[in-house]
Design an enzyme around this catalytic site. Sequence first.
Site, PDB file in Angstrom:
ATOM      1  N   LYS A 112       0.842  -1.212   0.000  1.00 62.51           N
ATOM      2  CA  LYS A 112       0.000   0.000   0.000  1.00 62.51           C
ATOM      3  C   LYS A 112       0.868   1.249   0.000  1.00 62.51           C
ATOM      4  CE  LYS A 112      -4.318  -1.922   1.504  1.00 62.51           C
ATOM      5  NZ  LYS A 112      -5.509  -1.848   2.302  1.00 62.51           N
ATOM      6  N   LYS A 194      -4.871 -10.692  -5.931  1.00 62.19           N
ATOM      7  CA  LYS A 194      -6.099 -11.030  -5.197  1.00 62.19           C
ATOM      8  C   LYS A 194      -7.221 -10.047  -5.579  1.00 62.19           C
ATOM      9  CE  LYS A 194      -6.064  -8.283  -1.032  1.00 62.19           C
ATOM     10  NZ  LYS A 194      -6.685  -8.132   0.255  1.00 62.19           N
ATOM     11  N   LYS A 197     -10.849  -4.563  -3.167  1.00 64.00           N
ATOM     12  CA  LYS A 197     -11.775  -3.458  -3.388  1.00 64.00           C
ATOM     13  C   LYS A 197     -11.071  -2.131  -3.619  1.00 64.00           C
ATOM     14  CE  LYS A 197     -13.266  -4.056   1.328  1.00 64.00           C
ATOM     15  NZ  LYS A 197     -12.277  -3.541   2.268  1.00 64.00           N
TER      16      LYS A 197
HETATM   17  N1  AQP Z   1      -9.412 -11.759  -2.470  1.00 61.37           N
HETATM   18  C1  AQP Z   1      -9.711 -12.198  -1.263  1.00 61.37           C
HETATM   19  N2  AQP Z   1      -9.896 -13.530  -1.059  1.00 61.37           N
HETATM   20  C2  AQP Z   1     -10.222 -14.008   0.170  1.00 61.37           C
HETATM   21  N3  AQP Z   1     -10.366 -13.207   1.267  1.00 61.37           N
HETATM   22  C3  AQP Z   1     -10.207 -11.887   1.103  1.00 61.37           C
HETATM   23  N4  AQP Z   1     -10.285 -10.833   1.946  1.00 61.37           N
HETATM   24  C4  AQP Z   1     -10.024  -9.694   1.283  1.00 61.37           C
HETATM   25  N5  AQP Z   1      -9.759  -9.958  -0.007  1.00 61.37           N
HETATM   26  C5  AQP Z   1      -9.868 -11.306  -0.159  1.00 61.37           C
HETATM   27  C6  AQP Z   1     -10.626 -10.957   3.362  1.00 61.37           C
HETATM   28  O1  AQP Z   1     -11.733 -10.098   3.600  1.00 61.37           O
HETATM   29  C7  AQP Z   1     -11.638  -9.590   4.933  1.00 61.37           C
HETATM   30  C8  AQP Z   1     -11.817  -8.107   4.934  1.00 61.37           C
HETATM   31  O2  AQP Z   1     -10.842  -7.454   4.159  1.00 61.37           O
HETATM   32  P1  AQP Z   1     -10.515  -5.925   4.462  1.00 61.37           P
HETATM   33  O3  AQP Z   1     -11.666  -5.072   4.213  1.00 61.37           O
HETATM   34  O4  AQP Z   1      -9.946  -5.806   5.810  1.00 61.37           O
HETATM   35  O5  AQP Z   1      -9.439  -5.489   3.483  1.00 61.37           O
HETATM   36  P2  AQP Z   1      -8.444  -6.255   2.631  1.00 61.37           P
HETATM   37  O6  AQP Z   1      -8.031  -7.512   3.259  1.00 61.37           O
HETATM   38  O7  AQP Z   1      -7.307  -5.380   2.344  1.00 61.37           O
HETATM   39  O8  AQP Z   1      -9.331  -6.475   1.372  1.00 61.37           O
HETATM   40  P3  AQP Z   1      -9.357  -5.599   0.120  1.00 61.37           P
HETATM   41  O9  AQP Z   1     -10.541  -6.019  -0.637  1.00 61.37           O
HETATM   42  O10 AQP Z   1      -8.072  -5.696  -0.593  1.00 61.37           O
HETATM   43  O11 AQP Z   1      -9.620  -4.144   0.647  1.00 61.37           O
HETATM   44  P4  AQP Z   1      -8.707  -2.914   0.616  1.00 61.37           P
HETATM   45  O12 AQP Z   1      -8.245  -2.906  -0.773  1.00 61.37           O
HETATM   46  O13 AQP Z   1      -9.634  -1.797   0.985  1.00 61.37           O
HETATM   47  O14 AQP Z   1      -7.587  -3.064   1.580  1.00 61.37           O
HETATM   48  C9  AQP Z   1     -10.282 -10.023   5.487  1.00 61.37           C
HETATM   49  O15 AQP Z   1     -10.476 -11.149   6.327  1.00 61.37           O
HETATM   50  C10 AQP Z   1      -9.521 -10.420   4.261  1.00 61.37           C
HETATM   51  O16 AQP Z   1      -8.563 -11.410   4.553  1.00 61.37           O
END
Ligand code: AQP
Length: 330
Positions: A112, A194, A197
């Site tokens: 990030k 992965k 969002k």
């Molecule tokens: N691609 C994925 N596959 C499986 N699990 C996933 N998680 C996120 N992406 C995947 C799991 O979702 C939970 C919440 O995630 P988060 O909102 O804390 O943020 P993140 O892990 O960083 O997910 P994003 O989508 O990539 O969001 P941003 O980009 O905003 O940081 C966690 O349990 C995560 O493991």
Amino acid sequence: MPKRIFSGVQPTGNIHLGNYLGALRNWVALQREYESFFCIVNLHAITIAQDPETLAEKTRELARIYLAVGIDPEVSTILVQSDLSEHAELTWLLNCITRMSELERMTQFKDKARKQQENVGVGLFDYPVLMASDILLYQTDLVPVGEDQKQHLELTRDIAIRFNRDYGETFRVPEAFIPQVGARIMSLADPTKKMSKSDEESEAGCVMLLDDADVVRRKFKRAVTDSGTEIRFDSTRPAINNLLTIYQLLTQKSPEEIEIHFAGKGYSQLKAELAEITIEFLQPFQERVSRIDDDKLDEILKAGAARAQLIAGATLAQAKHNMGLIGARS
Ligand code: AQP
């Protein structure tokens, strides 16, 4: 004491199939076996600049999503992180026993920070300590998360063990619960990344839980595939493997059944069927989201914050006491 789980999602962007299959789905499955705390981690969200109005809206939308996927507020506690000052306060205490070198090793920070370039905030660097506070405040046994959070969980364990060693037994040392299937759902547009969002480039590869049927069909139709024609589970063919994993989780069929079903069929059939199965799952879910009214939501979030505060407050008081943070005697 009952066994506890704690987990959270950031109210950033739109919640996607990866969040559901890697995390939310498992929360629903575990909530009757454990005393459960499900948090909307809006303090984590502000480690990257957010528009205040959108953040407030997304926070409530995420609470609706928790309810609509099947989190039962009668058995689980749903809370908004910023409603409890304990999360930020414990973070300060834990900051004082966490090493810079530990945070510098975190791959999510490195990824990030690369995107933020020279504007990397202190909060982003400290994100894993806030996450440790969230988990440790509730004396958590198990943390159901996707694979991307494994390293943060290991740091949480190290922090808890260090605190207990230096200041006496204070925190339960939690374990990660990472599902065997679905722990890392990949982008449909780039199966080496992965589904995420906050990755604007891969919007097309990310199926959002609130996408309408036409968008879902379009995203699956355009999904990248591997060379070859055979439809079978094979980790060396990440695109097809990812589509089949989503298919497996949404249909609950075994890999053998799925491979037999698709024997002799083409990729376009797999994509079309997967789109329809996803829509079948999303449509009733989206109806449930739209039916949750604002007053009911307020009631659930207020009750959740009050229930959470009892436990978080007691843990924080114990941690402060053990560190010698004592002023006027009560
Ligand atoms: N691609 C994925 N596959 C499986 N699990 C996933 N998680 C996120 N992406 C995947 C799991 O979702 C939970 C919440 O995630 P988060 O909102 O804390 O943020 P993140 O892990 O960083 O997910 P994003 O989508 O990539 O969001 P941003 O980009 O905003 O940081 C966690 O349990 C995560 O493991």
